[in-house]
Design a protein around this motif. Structure first.
Motif, short mmCIF file in Angstrom:
data_model
loop_
_atom_site.label_atom_id
_atom_site.label_comp_id
_atom_site.label_asym_id
_atom_site.label_seq_id
_atom_site.Cartn_x
_atom_site.Cartn_y
_atom_site.Cartn_z
N ASP A 173 -8.84 6.92 -54.62
CA ASP A 173 -10.09 6.73 -53.75
C ASP A 173 -11.19 7.59 -54.10
OD1 ASP A 173 -9.23 9.03 -52.69
OD2 ASP A 173 -9.06 8.35 -50.53
N GLY A 174 -11.13 8.30 -55.13
CA GLY A 174 -12.24 9.31 -55.55
C GLY A 174 -12.22 10.70 -54.87
N LEU A 175 -11.34 10.82 -53.84
CA LEU A 175 -11.46 11.91 -52.66
C LEU A 175 -10.48 13.02 -52.86
CD1 LEU A 175 -12.49 9.70 -49.92
CD2 LEU A 175 -14.00 11.00 -51.41
N ASP A 176 -9.76 13.02 -53.88
CA ASP A 176 -8.45 13.98 -54.07
C ASP A 176 -8.90 15.26 -53.88
OD1 ASP A 176 -6.67 11.66 -54.00
OD2 ASP A 176 -6.15 12.10 -56.51
N PHE A 177 -10.11 15.64 -54.73
CA PHE A 177 -10.44 17.21 -54.75
C PHE A 177 -10.86 17.48 -53.52
CE2 PHE A 177 -9.76 15.82 -59.10
CZ PHE A 177 -9.08 17.12 -59.77
N TYR A 178 -11.69 16.68 -52.72
CA TYR A 178 -11.96 16.95 -51.57
C TYR A 178 -11.03 17.40 -50.60
CZ TYR A 178 -16.23 15.12 -53.61
OH TYR A 178 -17.32 14.78 -54.58
N ARG A 179 -9.94 16.93 -50.69
CA ARG A 179 -8.70 17.13 -49.90
C ARG A 179 -8.02 18.55 -50.14
NH1 ARG A 179 -7.87 11.45 -50.84
NH2 ARG A 179 -8.32 10.40 -49.36
N ILE A 180 -8.08 18.92 -51.63
CA ILE A 180 -7.72 20.25 -52.07
C ILE A 180 -8.52 21.37 -51.58
CG2 ILE A 180 -7.28 21.36 -54.06
CD1 ILE A 180 -6.48 18.97 -55.61
N ILE A 181 -9.85 21.05 -51.54
CA ILE A 181 -10.68 22.18 -51.02
C ILE A 181 -10.71 22.24 -49.65
CG2 ILE A 181 -13.11 22.45 -50.73
CD1 ILE A 181 -13.59 21.01 -53.50
N ASN A 182 -10.39 21.46 -48.89
CA ASN A 182 -10.27 21.15 -47.15
C ASN A 182 -9.04 22.21 -47.02
OD1 ASN A 182 -11.28 20.53 -44.51
ND2 ASN A 182 -9.10 19.72 -44.52
N ASN A 183 -8.02 21.78 -47.71
CA ASN A 183 -6.59 22.09 -47.41
C ASN A 183 -6.32 23.43 -47.82
OD1 ASN A 183 -6.35 19.62 -45.75
ND2 ASN A 183 -5.31 18.72 -47.76
N LYS A 184 -6.69 23.74 -49.17
CA LYS A 184 -6.30 25.10 -49.91
C LYS A 184 -7.10 26.17 -50.04
CE LYS A 184 -2.50 23.05 -52.41
NZ LYS A 184 -1.76 23.10 -53.74
N TRP A 185 -8.63 25.67 -49.86
CA TRP A 185 -9.61 26.64 -50.00
C TRP A 185 -10.34 27.02 -48.75
CZ3 TRP A 185 -10.32 29.74 -54.33
CH2 TRP A 185 -9.60 29.11 -55.57
N PHE A 186 -10.11 26.47 -47.68
CA PHE A 186 -10.47 26.68 -46.38
C PHE A 186 -10.24 28.42 -46.04
CE2 PHE A 186 -10.29 27.08 -41.69
CZ PHE A 186 -11.56 26.86 -41.33
N PRO A 187 -9.01 28.57 -45.95
CA PRO A 187 -8.76 30.00 -45.98
C PRO A 187 -9.29 31.06 -46.78
CG PRO A 187 -6.82 28.77 -46.10
CD PRO A 187 -8.02 27.97 -46.51
N THR A 188 -9.83 30.63 -47.91
CA THR A 188 -10.79 31.81 -48.85
C THR A 188 -11.99 31.94 -48.51
OG1 THR A 188 -9.12 30.70 -50.39
CG2 THR A 188 -10.81 32.27 -51.09
N LEU A 189 -12.67 31.33 -47.37
CA LEU A 189 -14.09 31.34 -47.01
C LEU A 189 -14.17 32.08 -45.77
CD1 LEU A 189 -16.69 30.07 -47.91
CD2 LEU A 189 -16.26 28.29 -46.20
N LYS A 190 -15.14 33.17 -45.65
CA LYS A 190 -15.10 33.93 -44.91
C LYS A 190 -15.87 33.03 -43.45
CE LYS A 190 -16.69 38.08 -47.65
NZ LYS A 190 -17.63 38.79 -48.01
N LYS A 191 -15.41 33.73 -42.22
CA LYS A 191 -15.79 33.17 -41.11
C LYS A 191 -17.40 32.98 -41.17
CE LYS A 191 -15.74 33.58 -36.12
NZ LYS A 191 -15.19 34.16 -35.01
N GLY A 192 -18.10 32.09 -40.88
CA GLY A 192 -19.32 31.69 -40.98
C GLY A 192 -19.61 31.41 -42.49
N GLY A 193 -18.97 31.30 -43.38
CA GLY A 193 -19.12 30.93 -44.64
C GLY A 193 -19.55 29.35 -44.88
N ILE A 194 -20.25 29.45 -46.14
CA ILE A 194 -20.59 28.17 -46.23
C ILE A 194 -20.02 27.10 -47.34
CG2 ILE A 194 -22.86 26.58 -47.12
CD1 ILE A 194 -24.49 28.98 -45.97
N LEU A 195 -19.78 25.84 -47.34
CA LEU A 195 -19.18 25.22 -48.42
C LEU A 195 -20.23 24.17 -48.58
CD1 LEU A 195 -16.70 24.12 -49.92
CD2 LEU A 195 -16.19 22.46 -47.84
N LEU A 196 -20.42 23.94 -50.02
CA LEU A 196 -21.47 23.12 -50.69
C LEU A 196 -20.74 22.23 -51.49
CD1 LEU A 196 -24.87 25.10 -51.10
CD2 LEU A 196 -24.17 23.62 -49.22
N LEU A 197 -20.90 21.06 -51.58
CA LEU A 197 -20.23 20.10 -52.41
C LEU A 197 -21.23 18.75 -52.79
CD1 LEU A 197 -16.99 19.44 -50.31
CD2 LEU A 197 -17.37 20.87 -52.57
N GLU A 198 -20.88 18.66 -54.22
CA GLU A 198 -21.72 17.43 -54.81
C GLU A 198 -20.70 16.10 -54.28
OE1 GLU A 198 -23.21 15.27 -58.75
OE2 GLU A 198 -23.79 17.26 -58.49
#
Length: 272
Positions: free
Chosen positions: A210-235
């Motif tokens: 469905d073209g969305l595999d990597f967005y799931r990885i980013i949400n599930n695996k990289w969310f903890p690496t972002l500081k509180k108040g941190g920003i995620l920017l995606l194309e």
């Protein structure tokens, strides 16, 4: 043959072979052989160039190879990046993502940035060059793409390049901003893309069924690496905005931005 004659010859050759944007591509190729920028053409028309080299480049374009690969480098957000077989070509719409990141990061003193699926490094390295106080980690899985990332990162002292898969657990510091232009084309649609795109690595294009595999990885695996108040920017793809908003379930605030053409192109999410 001088540059003016070479440019004229290149235009005729490309038009005769039904290559689109013949004028622009001919100018890029002729100026590349002359070792000058396109904007310098007028003052170098009488310069001698090696026509045999231009002829080889024209033939590669005729065969469908991307102009950027033939030239070997491409302009992106105030810099020039080496590109070639095995790495995704930097695109103008991605500059809008970088511009948004730079505007956000100006409010930080010494921000930590993670560029996931970095490819040539055009996103992360552009940020590193613009925000000198930042520390930017560029993570890329492909060994072929990593060669270009390494070359492009030369003399960018505040960039750290990592050859790894974002699906792995990577020991890295928490980030103020995570940015990515991940693969987002549906697997079944890749074969229908224009011929030039077929030269680019499938790894950099294929986002799964469905073209969305990597967005799931980013949400599930990289969310903890972002500081509180941190920003995620995606194309994102131009019809993926609402689906990706649903996928980014770990984030409280998710907003879709359109590009200059009015298409969904970027997502900004904040970790609260």
């Amino acid at each position: 043959m001088n540059l003016k004659q070479a440019y004229s010859y290149a235009v005729q050759f490309l038009e005769a072979n039904n290559i689109d944007e013949a004028d622009f591509k001919a100018l890029c190729l002729a100026c590349s052989v002359a070792g000058i920028k396109n904007s310098e053409y007028s003052s170098h028309k009488e310069d001698f160039i090696v026509i045999s080299r231009l002829a080889k480049m024209l033939w590669r374009v005729k065969e469908g190879e991307p102009l950027q690969y033939v030239i070997g480098k491409w302009d992106f957000f105030e810099s020039e990046f080496f590109v070639g077989e095995g790495v995704l070509i930097p695109r103008p719409e991605t500059e809008e993502l970088v511009d948004l990141a730079v505007k956000k990061l100006k409010a930080y003193n010494s921000p930590v940035v993670l560029d996931l699926c970095s490819g040539s490094g055009c996103i992360g390295l552009s940020i590193a060059k613009k925000i000198k106080s930042s520390k930017v980690y560029c993570i890329e899985k492909s060994k072929d793409a990593f060669k270009y990332l390494t070359k492009n990162a030369t003399d960018v002292d505040n960039a750290i390049i990592i050859n790894d898969d974002i699906n792995n657990v990577i020991d890295i510091e928490e980030a103020d901003l995570i940015i990515s232009n991940p693969p987002y084309i549906k697997s079944g649609e890749i074969s229908a893309l224009q011929k030039e795109v077929s030269f680019e690595p499938r790894m950099a294009l294929d986002g799964g069924e469905d073209g969305l595999d990597f967005y799931r990885i980013i949400n599930n695996k990289w969310f903890p690496t972002l500081k509180k108040g941190g920003i995620l920017l995606l194309e994102i793809g131009n019809e993926q905005g609402e689906e990706i908003k649903s996928i980014l379930s770990n984030f409280k605030t998710v907003k879709v931005f359109k590009d200059l053409y009015g298409n969904d192109r970027m997502v900004k999410a904040v970790k609260e």
